[in-house]
Design a protein around this motif. Structure first.
Motif, PDB file in Angstrom:
ATOM      1  N   GLY A  17       0.359 -47.364  19.235  1.00 30.60           N
ATOM      2  CA  GLY A  17      -0.984 -47.470  19.253  1.00 30.60           C
ATOM      3  C   GLY A  17      -1.911 -46.700  18.210  1.00 30.60           C
ATOM      4  N   THR A  18      -1.460 -45.512  18.324  1.00 27.47           N
ATOM      5  CA  THR A  18      -1.953 -44.536  17.447  1.00 27.47           C
ATOM      6  C   THR A  18      -1.815 -44.956  15.864  1.00 27.47           C
ATOM      7  N   LEU A  21      -4.019 -47.947  15.263  1.00 29.54           N
ATOM      8  CA  LEU A  21      -5.482 -47.356  14.783  1.00 29.54           C
ATOM      9  C   LEU A  21      -5.471 -46.782  13.448  1.00 29.54           C
ATOM     10  N   SER A  55     -11.723 -50.146  17.913  1.00 25.77           N
ATOM     11  CA  SER A  55     -11.041 -48.850  18.347  1.00 25.77           C
ATOM     12  C   SER A  55     -11.318 -48.341  19.865  1.00 25.77           C
ATOM     13  N   LEU A  56     -12.804 -48.438  20.232  1.00 25.60           N
ATOM     14  CA  LEU A  56     -13.047 -48.247  21.476  1.00 25.60           C
ATOM     15  C   LEU A  56     -12.655 -49.074  22.404  1.00 25.60           C
ATOM     16  N   ILE A  59      -8.777 -48.035  22.828  1.00 27.47           N
ATOM     17  CA  ILE A  59      -8.781 -46.885  23.473  1.00 27.47           C
ATOM     18  C   ILE A  59      -8.781 -47.102  25.007  1.00 27.47           C
ATOM     19  N   VAL A  60      -9.974 -47.725  25.282  1.00 23.52           N
ATOM     20  CA  VAL A  60     -10.511 -47.704  26.636  1.00 23.52           C
ATOM     21  C   VAL A  60      -9.409 -48.611  27.700  1.00 23.52           C
ATOM     22  N   ARG A  63      -3.180 -49.183  29.944  1.00 27.38           N
ATOM     23  CA  ARG A  63      -1.719 -49.661  29.455  1.00 27.38           C
ATOM     24  C   ARG A  63      -1.286 -50.642  30.682  1.00 27.38           C
ATOM     25  N   ARG A  82      -7.155 -39.182  23.697  1.00 30.69           N
ATOM     26  CA  ARG A  82      -7.873 -40.365  23.330  1.00 30.69           C
ATOM     27  C   ARG A  82      -9.450 -40.308  23.333  1.00 30.69           C
ATOM     28  N   LEU A  83      -9.867 -39.619  24.042  1.00 32.87           N
ATOM     29  CA  LEU A  83     -11.255 -39.350  24.174  1.00 32.87           C
ATOM     30  C   LEU A  83     -11.737 -38.409  22.980  1.00 32.87           C
ATOM     31  N   LEU A  85     -10.043 -38.492  20.102  1.00 36.12           N
ATOM     32  CA  LEU A  85      -9.994 -39.365  19.093  1.00 36.12           C
ATOM     33  C   LEU A  85     -11.132 -40.246  18.839  1.00 36.12           C
ATOM     34  N   MET A  86     -11.665 -40.543  19.827  1.00 34.02           N
ATOM     35  CA  MET A  86     -12.735 -41.691  19.976  1.00 34.02           C
ATOM     36  C   MET A  86     -13.975 -40.856  19.443  1.00 34.02           C
TER      37      MET A  86
END
Length: 113
Positions: A17-18, A21, A55-56, A59-60, A63, A82-83, A85-86
Motif C-alpha cells: 500500500g505504501t 500511494l 490517500s486519506l 490510509i483510514v 486492513r 500512517r498518521l 504520512l497523512m
C-alpha cells in the motif's frame, strides 16, 4: 527471543500500500506540473485534492482480517506512521497550493505601446 515475520509483498517494513500511494502521488505530481505549465492551475489543484482524498481513504480503511481469533487483543502498530504520512501529504498539498496561488498572483510587467 523476538521473531520478525514479514508478510508477502512487504519490502523492508513497508507494505504494498505504501508503494501504491507513492506511485499515485508521483503520477499526480507529474500531471499537475504539466497542467500548471499549460496554464490550468485549477485542474492541477483539483487533481492534488482528489489524490489527497484517495490517500486519506486508503490510509483510514481497515486492513483485511486474516482470520485471527476474536478474543485476542490486536494493536495497530502502524497507526502513527500512517498518521504521519497523512499529515505530511496534507502539508505538501497546502505548500503546493500556496506556491501555485502565489505564482498566479505575481504582477505582470506590462510594456507601454
Amino acid at each position: 527471543m523476538t521473531q520478525l515475520v514479514a508478510n508477502a509483498g512487504d519490502v523492508g517494513s513497508f507494505g504494498i500500500g505504501t508503494f501504491i500511494l507513492f506511485i499515485i502521488w508521483m503520477i499526480a505530481l507529474a500531471v499537475s506540473l504539466l497542467l500548471i505549465r499549460g496554464g490550468q492551475t485549477l485542474v492541477a489543484l483539483g487533481i492534488c485534492i482528489a489524490v489527497a482524498l484517495i490517500s486519506l481513504v486508503l490510509i483510514v480503511l481497515p486492513r483485511e482480517d486474516t482470520g485471527a481469533e476474536k478474543d485476542v487483543a490486536k494493536y495497530d502498530r502502524v497507526f502513527w506512521p500512517r498518521l504521519g504520512l497523512m499529515v505530511a501529504l496534507f502539508i505538501s498539498l497546502l505548500i503546493g497550493a500556496a506556491f501555485t496561488a502565489l505564482e498566479n498572483l505575481q504582477a505582470v510587467n506590462s510594456k507601454r505601446v
